[in-house]
Write an enzyme that holds these catalytic residues in place. Structure first.
Site, PDB file in Angstrom:
ATOM      1  N   LYS A 101      -2.117 -15.271  10.547  1.00  0.00           N
ATOM      2  CA  LYS A 101      -3.332 -15.226   9.724  1.00  0.00           C
ATOM      3  C   LYS A 101      -3.137 -15.831   8.331  1.00  0.00           C
ATOM      4  O   LYS A 101      -4.076 -16.355   7.744  1.00  0.00           O
ATOM      5  CB  LYS A 101      -3.826 -13.782   9.615  1.00  0.00           C
ATOM      6  CG  LYS A 101      -4.466 -13.295  10.909  1.00  0.00           C
ATOM      7  CD  LYS A 101      -5.279 -12.040  10.681  1.00  0.00           C
ATOM      8  CE  LYS A 101      -6.106 -11.713  11.918  1.00  0.00           C
ATOM      9  NZ  LYS A 101      -5.260 -11.134  12.985  1.00  0.00           N
ATOM     10  N   GLU A 123     -13.754  -9.442   4.926  1.00  0.00           N
ATOM     11  CA  GLU A 123     -13.765  -8.143   5.588  1.00  0.00           C
ATOM     12  C   GLU A 123     -12.483  -8.022   6.392  1.00  0.00           C
ATOM     13  O   GLU A 123     -11.815  -9.023   6.677  1.00  0.00           O
ATOM     14  CB  GLU A 123     -14.964  -8.003   6.531  1.00  0.00           C
ATOM     15  CG  GLU A 123     -14.838  -8.767   7.836  1.00  0.00           C
ATOM     16  CD  GLU A 123     -15.197 -10.236   7.689  1.00  0.00           C
ATOM     17  OE1 GLU A 123     -15.945 -10.556   6.753  1.00  0.00           O
ATOM     18  OE2 GLU A 123     -14.712 -11.045   8.486  1.00  0.00           O
ATOM     19  N   SER A 389       1.938 -14.502  18.211  1.00  0.00           N
ATOM     20  CA  SER A 389       1.084 -14.561  17.021  1.00  0.00           C
ATOM     21  C   SER A 389       1.519 -13.641  15.887  1.00  0.00           C
ATOM     22  O   SER A 389       1.239 -13.919  14.724  1.00  0.00           O
ATOM     23  CB  SER A 389      -0.362 -14.254  17.409  1.00  0.00           C
ATOM     24  OG  SER A 389      -0.450 -13.018  18.105  1.00  0.00           O
TER      25      SER A 389
HETATM   26  C1  LIG Z   1      -5.670 -10.977  14.255  1.00  0.00           C
HETATM   27  C2  LIG Z   1      -4.614 -11.209  15.246  1.00  0.00           C
HETATM   28  C3  LIG Z   1      -4.877 -11.833  16.484  1.00  0.00           C
HETATM   29  C4  LIG Z   1      -6.248 -12.230  16.940  1.00  0.00           C
HETATM   30  O1  LIG Z   1      -6.885 -13.195  16.172  1.00  0.00           O
HETATM   31  P1  LIG Z   1      -7.116 -14.676  16.695  1.00  0.00           P
HETATM   32  O2  LIG Z   1      -8.105 -15.239  15.755  1.00  0.00           O
HETATM   33  O3  LIG Z   1      -7.629 -14.590  18.096  1.00  0.00           O
HETATM   34  O4  LIG Z   1      -5.815 -15.377  16.647  1.00  0.00           O
HETATM   35  C5  LIG Z   1      -3.815 -12.086  17.343  1.00  0.00           C
HETATM   36  N1  LIG Z   1      -2.551 -11.708  17.018  1.00  0.00           N
HETATM   37  C6  LIG Z   1      -2.264 -11.096  15.860  1.00  0.00           C
HETATM   38  C7  LIG Z   1      -0.856 -10.706  15.583  1.00  0.00           C
HETATM   39  C8  LIG Z   1      -3.278 -10.820  14.934  1.00  0.00           C
HETATM   40  O5  LIG Z   1      -2.980 -10.193  13.779  1.00  0.00           O
END
Ligand SMILES: *Cc1c(COP(=O)(O)O)cnc(C)c1O
Length: 406
Positions: A101, A123, A389
């Site tokens: 993010k 938000e 992610s």
């Molecule tokens: C917020 C988040 C997501 C989901 O958000 P996307 O916009 O779909 O990438 C996925 N993995 C993690 C670790 C997150 O914090």
């Protein structure tokens, strides 16, 4: 002047803003009139900045020195031998603040500074986007206000404290459902009240044009690195790139590195929740229908009257009834496919990755791992890049059953 028209995929590869703000029939701008000129200016300014060498050098410096890029592509031989595949993990968990993010947050914070606004608003649901936004705002020297549902704040106390320590003003929203939806309404209201002085920092590839395009361009660094790193490590491209899909930003970022490589399969994994018929889930692309949510047309989970359905996932970042419009187009074109895995499958994958590779993935990322394992089952010897992610430390209370996750 060329007279040939680019195909939908060629248009995506080019990387410019989509014509009319649309991804095929999806996307667009379903926003109040007062925001039209603000969103036009944002699109114009962003397109200009993305072509400006000085701005891009500054962005790349922040990605390297503040975020910690490039993130590694880690071979996962233990998972590979268990799955009968060649597995690589794209390590967004090693980014500053623990997930992808921040790639988006720092990019938009730099854009906000160029726009000359006085403050940033955002938000947050579970708090991850709020933490990234607070960190990025502090870094560029802009005050920021984060709206968070009161119920979410009780569930995610550590993230609330993190945001405050990073200098953000956090406003707890007691109205409405006291979760993400109410927080979005309040942040939106704060923006509409002062659109020229406020920058609305959106956390995924959703919302009115130009956000789905803008956020994708900022997350595409994931796929650019992953493509180069896979070729360097394996001597060739992967057979498949797999990522979890909440709003869709980490997935679109990874996918864009390979979208022009038509032999590379793109596989998005949504949250199947409990997995039993009739139970709520967040599998928007798999089970949703077309409609408008938060300023854009896309797939969404709604009933026959257009009421948004209750969603569920054990992964807080996947628990969202909408999805980015570009994913809906990629699905319709058959360029990407989307499947879902259940809460239990994600927990199994988390345990497997932690104990076998020494890497504790976020619950969201664990969905991608579970989807990758399933794919390997039908593609023996295949080469897989999994978008990891984020890191799992934030999820300990959920995994231990100390906080309700719905
Ligand atoms: C917020 C988040 C997501 C989901 O958000 P996307 O916009 O779909 O990438 C996925 N993995 C993690 C670790 C997150 O914090």
């Amino acid at each position: 002047m060329t007279t040939t028209t680019a195909s939908p995929i060629e248009l995506l590869i080019e990387g410019g803003p989509p014509p009319n703000g649309r991804f095929g029939p999806y996307g667009g701008r379903f926003a109040p009139e007062t925001l039209t000129s603000i969103l036009d200016r944002l699109e114009e300014k962003t397109e200009h900045l993305f072509a400006d060498a000085e701005f891009m050098t500054a962005l790349e410096a922040e990605l390297a020195d503040f975020v910690g890029r490039p993130t590694p592509l880690t071979p996962a031989p233990a998972l590979g031998s268990r799955w009968g595949a060649e597995v690589y993990l794209k390590r967004e968990d090693l980014c500053h603040t623990g997930a992808h993010k921040i790639n988006n947050a720092i990019g938009q914070a730099l854009i906000a500074r160029e726009l000359g606004v006085e403050r940033i608003v955002a938000e947050t649901g579970a708090g991850q986007h709020g933490v990234a936004t607070a960190a990025a705002s502090a870094r560029v020297g802009l005050p920021c206000t984060i709206f968070m549902g009161a119920i979410d704040a009780r569930r995610q106390r550590p993230n609330l404290e993190r945001m405050r320590l990073l200098g953000a003003e956090v406003i707890l929203v007691e109205a409405g459902d006291q979760t993400l939806r109410a927080a979005i309404d309040e942040a939106f209201r704060a923006w509409v009240a002062d659109p020229a002085g406020t920058y609305y920092l959106l956390g995924s590839v959703v919302g009115p044009h130009p956000y789905p395009w803008l956020v994708r361009q900022l997350q595409a660094v994931i796929g650019r690195e992953a493509r180069r790193q896979t070729i360097s490590a394996a001597g060739d491209l992967p057979d498949v790139a797999v990522a979890c899909v909440g709003g869709g930003s980490n997935a679109i970022g990874l996918f864009h590195g390979f979208i022009a490589d038509s032999d590379v399969e793109l596989l998005g994994i949504e949250a199947g929740g409990g997995g039993r018929p009739g139970e709520s889930h967040s599998a928007t692309l798999g089970a949703g229908t077309t409609g408008v949510l938060h300023g854009a047309m896309s797939a969404l989970l709604q009933d026959e009257h257009g009421q948004i359905l209750e969603t569920h996932s054990i992964a807080p970042g996947l628990d969202y009834p909408g999805v980015g419009p570009e994913h809906a187009l990629l699905r319709d074109l058959g360029r990407a496919t989307y499947e879902s895995v259940t809460d239990d499958e994600a927990i199994d994958a988390l345990n497997e990755c932690g104990s076998q590779e020494g890497i504790l993935p976020a619950l969201e990322s664990s969905h991608a791992l579970a989807g990758a394992r399933r794919w390997a089952g039908s593609h023996p010897g295949g080469r897989i890049v999994v978008g990891l992610s984020g890191r799992g430390d934030k999820d300990l209370q959920i995994i231990n059953g100390e906080v309700p996750h719905d």
